[in-house]
Scaffold this active site. Structure first.
Site, short mmCIF file in Angstrom:
data_model
loop_
_atom_site.label_atom_id
_atom_site.label_comp_id
_atom_site.label_asym_id
_atom_site.label_seq_id
_atom_site.Cartn_x
_atom_site.Cartn_y
_atom_site.Cartn_z
N CYS A 244 0.86 -1.24 -0.13
CA CYS A 244 0.17 -0.20 0.13
C CYS A 244 0.72 1.15 -0.09
O CYS A 244 1.95 1.23 -0.08
CB CYS A 244 -0.95 0.04 1.10
N ASP B 142 -2.17 14.92 -29.79
CA ASP B 142 -1.47 14.47 -31.13
C ASP B 142 -2.31 14.95 -32.47
O ASP B 142 -3.66 15.02 -32.20
CB ASP B 142 -0.97 13.08 -31.17
N CYS C 46 3.36 1.32 2.71
CA CYS C 46 4.73 0.69 2.42
C CYS C 46 5.50 1.67 1.55
O CYS C 46 6.88 1.63 2.04
CB CYS C 46 4.19 -0.68 1.75
N GLY D 32 -2.95 10.32 -27.51
CA GLY D 32 -2.10 9.91 -28.89
C GLY D 32 -2.57 8.47 -29.31
O GLY D 32 -3.49 7.92 -28.80
N ILE E 96 3.47 5.15 -31.21
CA ILE E 96 4.67 4.92 -30.42
C ILE E 96 5.28 6.41 -30.10
O ILE E 96 6.16 6.67 -29.23
CB ILE E 96 5.54 4.10 -31.03
N ASN E 97 5.38 7.22 -31.28
CA ASN E 97 5.88 8.60 -31.24
C ASN E 97 5.30 9.29 -30.01
O ASN E 97 5.86 10.44 -29.50
CB ASN E 97 5.48 9.42 -32.26
N ASP E 98 3.99 8.88 -29.74
CA ASP E 98 3.36 9.65 -28.35
C ASP E 98 3.69 8.97 -26.98
O ASP E 98 3.30 9.41 -26.09
CB ASP E 98 1.90 9.80 -28.83
N ALA E 99 4.33 7.91 -27.14
CA ALA E 99 4.42 7.10 -25.89
C ALA E 99 5.28 7.67 -24.70
O ALA E 99 4.71 7.83 -23.48
CB ALA E 99 5.05 5.73 -26.30
#
Length: 768
Positions: free
Chosen positions: A3, A449, A6, A662, A665-668
């Site tokens: 939690c 995007d 922790c 987005g 992958i360009n937005d990842a």
């Protein structure tokens, strides 16, 4: 870590070391780049070494192992909750006879329900619950308390064990005449808590990405060129003396030459030294139209080669390649500490200590002082028939523990989250966890995007122009030539022809010139489709310059009527036929989503700022922003994935809570850095952005973005109401814990009922 308490304890342990400047702890990823593993292990948080800077092959193995571990954990949690609630059902069955009696239905002795009412059977059910599904939870709680970092499991453990211990003493010593039976309490308590933990664990596992889509962009094998003599790569991609050997991509070094065939993913960053082709670079720029590549131009790892073979000289490999950097940015961003911690987890430690002190004080007061000051209390049934002060003190001390056990506090968040996420799923919204809803509810800025988000994300035929034929005839001939091709423009032409139910003829003698066009024999005549210069050269004696200029003007005019502007990301394929020359043109472009403008308007009505980030050129991005209603100062064009990520971080540094929307992958990286990453589930391609997204719009409608924000705000409002009730209940219930053993159920019923009222929530307006 179980939690927020922790994670706060882990942070405290690491921060106390003078060698540590700063600490980042995350419930999904754990502590990052930590060398104090032994100290953390001693404090009850087992750790292991993390390997940094590994290559592509090691990452592939790591991701597959992580996915297998997650699946195993989901199954284990599901089985544990199923057993716990089977035991809860048995407890509820023991009370069924009382319910039946209230309806004047009497159960005969010796029946199954009567058997469940037996105290020894109840004891057995409680033992099974404590040593079975609840064992890991109790052990963790007791260990955390012993290590000086108590959590919510500690309080659950003490309350469950205390109730069971007092009931067992009463059962095994009938001569005491205590009549104390709390065997149902630990079973019910563990059932509810384990259900809540399972829901939270499932949400965390869903939120921590398997990198499956990112993995699909990584080529673990490369076709390395080995030559027996010095050859001139400018002559051809592969000469007669060239030998190609498949090797792991991790073994490719800077300066090595590799061959990438059509349809393959480019494994390394490099420069084209031979060959011509078109490359899908949407994973970098987001633009769906392919990019022409020839000698001297650069290519990036993770992009896809479409038309012809390319010979590439590696310039960056392994962990330093473009795709590896993007993946590393996503991992690092997902490991950041969440900006908001759960209220219940924050107060876990102080709450445990406070309740235990109150329980001990209750026992001491009634045993040593209270029974003397208020002797009449010993006449109460709680003290037993003989007015036993020890029994009275023990019962009241256990009452304090059981009443204050975090049933309602623990249910406050997961019940509302369960209802909210389930309601979201019905509306086509995949929301990965309560923390996502919490952050989404506080969003004041939405970054979007362009391609695939504000636009459809796939090329479509905008218009067809012809010099002497019907437009459908030009489209029919082009579809015949392009039906064996796989690049985006060819697929767009085929989709349009199929939508018009055109009969596509068969072809012979297919010939493709990578980057320029294709030619084939259709209906007995050669037909070419491609760039104007190339098609004109194929039939140069049949097309006048005046006709070509007229055709260009007509296709531009038709395109601008249907697109946003004539300069908006259009790609024109020209069609020529033997004996006639250039006969027509087909404009292909990405188009604006129907609900883009209305969605931006709805966001502005909610006082949410919108920002447009795109890798496309300024003219196209600016025109899209103008049409949908995004102001010029909020538009950023020609943005690389790293630039998008930096811009999001700058907004956050100014105090904004940002959601990034987005599709690729360009937005990842920017989606992972943002407070909330939101991905559209495109129908036309794999959605690599979903690896970094915490919300996925399954309906592929931008208007669902507003629905998700509305739902998150409604859900978090319910969470706050539940927490307020749970805290207020504890403030009232603990002082009057004597004789108030039914209060935990009342509190839980209120919390669950209040959460279920969330089902009445509906989107403010229907999605387009």
């Amino acid at each position: 870590m179980m939690c927020g308490g922790c994670s706060m304890r882990v942070k405290t342990v690491l921060s106390s070391d003078e060698r540590v400047d700063s600490v980042v702890v995350n419930m999904l990823m754990g502590p990052r780049r930590c060398e104090l593993a032994e100290r953390l292990t001693d404090c009850g948080f087992p750790t292991k070494k993390r390997i940094l800077g590994v290559g592509v092959g090691e990452n592939v193995r790591k991701w597959k192992e992580a996915a297998a571990r997650k699946e195993e954990l989901v199954v284990r949690n599901r089985n544990r909750v199923a057993l716990a609630w089977t035991l809860v059902a048995l407890c509820c069955g023991s009370h069924a006879s009382h319910i039946l009696h209230s309806f004047n239905i009497h159960v005969a002795h010796g029946t199954f329900l009567d058997l469940l009412h037996n105290s020894y059977v109840k004891c057995g059910v409680a033992v099974t619950s404590l040593l079975g599904p609840g064992r890991a939870l109790l052990v963790d709680g007791l260990r955390a308390f012993r290590k000086g970092s108590p959590n919510m499991n500690s309080l659950v453990g003490f309350g469950s064990i205390a109730a069971f211990f007092l009931s067992a003493v009463s059962l095994l010593n009938p001569g005491l005449e205590w009549e104390a039976s709390f065997f149902d309490e630990p079973v019910m308590l563990l059932g509810f808590v384990l259900l809540g933990r399972s829901l939270e664990e499932r949400a965390r596992l869903s939120a921590s990405s398997d990198m499956n889509e990112l993995l699909s962009l990584v080529s673990s094998q490369s076709r390395l060129i080995v030559t027996s003599i010095e050859d001139d790569p400018s002559e051809s991609v592969i000469s007669a003396d060239t030998i190609c050997v498949e090797v792991p991509t991790d073994d490719v070094r800077v300066g090595d030459s590799i061959v990438v065939l059509p349809g393959e993913t480019i494994p390394v960053d490099g420069k084209v030294v031979a060959g011509r082709s078109v490359v899908d670079e949407s994973m970098l720029t987001g633009e769906s139209l392919p990019v022409f590549k020839e000698k001297g131009l650069t290519v990036s790892a993770g992009t896809i080669n479409w038309d012809g073979p390319l010979r590439i000289e590696a310039s960056t490999t392994g962990a330093m390649s473009t795709i590896s950097k993007i993946i590393r940015m996503v991992e690092d961003a997902q490991g950041r500490e969440a900006p908001i911690q759960r209220v219940a987890d924050k107060i876990a430690g102080p709450f445990v200590y406070s309740v235990m002190m109150l329980s001990g004080a209750t026992f001491a007061f009634w045993y040593y002082v209270g029974s003397n000051i208020f002797p009449d209390v010993l006449l109460n049934d709680i003290a037993g028939p003989d007015g036993n002060s020890l029994l009275l003190s023990l019962k009241l001390a256990v009452d304090v523990l059981v009443v204050s056990c975090p049933c309602a506090l623990g249910l406050a968040t997961p019940t509302a989250i369960l209802v909210g996420t389930s309601l979201g799923a019905k509306q086509g919204l995949l929301i990965r966890g309560g923390d996502v809803l919490e952050r989404l509810a506080g969003v004041d800025t939405v970054a979007l995007d362009k391609t695939g988000t504000l636009t459809e994300g796939k090329p479509a035929v905008l218009a067809t122009a012809s010099l002497a034929h019907e437009g459908t005839e030009v489209l029919r001939l082009a579809a015949a030539v392009e039906k064996t091709a796989s690049h985006p423009i060819a697929r767009a032409i085929l989709r349009k022809a199929e939508a018009l139910d055109l009969e596509i003829p068969s072809t012979r003698g297919q010939l493709t010139e990578p980057g320029f066009g294709s030619m084939a024999e259709v209906d007995g005549s050669l037909v070419a489709v491609g760039k104007l210069e190339w098609v004109h050269q194929c039939f140069q004696y049949k097309s006048s310059e005046l006709d070509l200029k007229d055709l260009q003007a007509r296709i531009a005019e038709l395109s601008s009527e249907k697109a946003l502007a004539s300069n908006y990301s259009n790609s024109v394929a020209y069609v020529g036929r033997e004996g006639e020359g250039v006969i027509g043109a087909i404009a292909v472009s990405d188009i604006l989503r129907q609900d883009a403008k209305s969605t931006i308007s709805r966001l502005h009505e909610k006082s949410i700022k919108t920002v447009l980030l795109s890798g496309d050129r300024e003219e196209a991005v600016g025109e899209v922003g103008r049409v949908v209603g995004i102001s010029g100062e909020s538009i950023r064009a020609t943005q690389t994935p790293e630039a998008k990520s930096r811009f999001i971080s700058a907004l956050q540094a100014e105090g904004h809570h940002v959601a990034m929307v987005g599709d690729g992958i360009n937005d990842a990286p920017s989606m992972a850095v943002a407070d909330v990453g939101i991905a559209l589930q495109l129908e036309s391609k794999e959605n690599a952005a979903s690896d970094a997204a915490s919300v996925v719009l399954l309906g592929n409608r931008l208007s669902q973005l507003v629905d998700a924000i509305d739902l998150s705000r409604a859900t978090i409002a319910k969470v706050h109401q539940n927490l307020a009730w749970a805290v207020a209940y504890n403030l009232v219930a603990i002082p009057i814990a004597a004789g108030a053993l039914l209060l935990p159920s009342i509190s839980s019923i209120f919390v669950v009922t209040n959460s279920l009222l969330l089902r009445l929530h509906s989107p403010t307006s229907k999605s387009s």
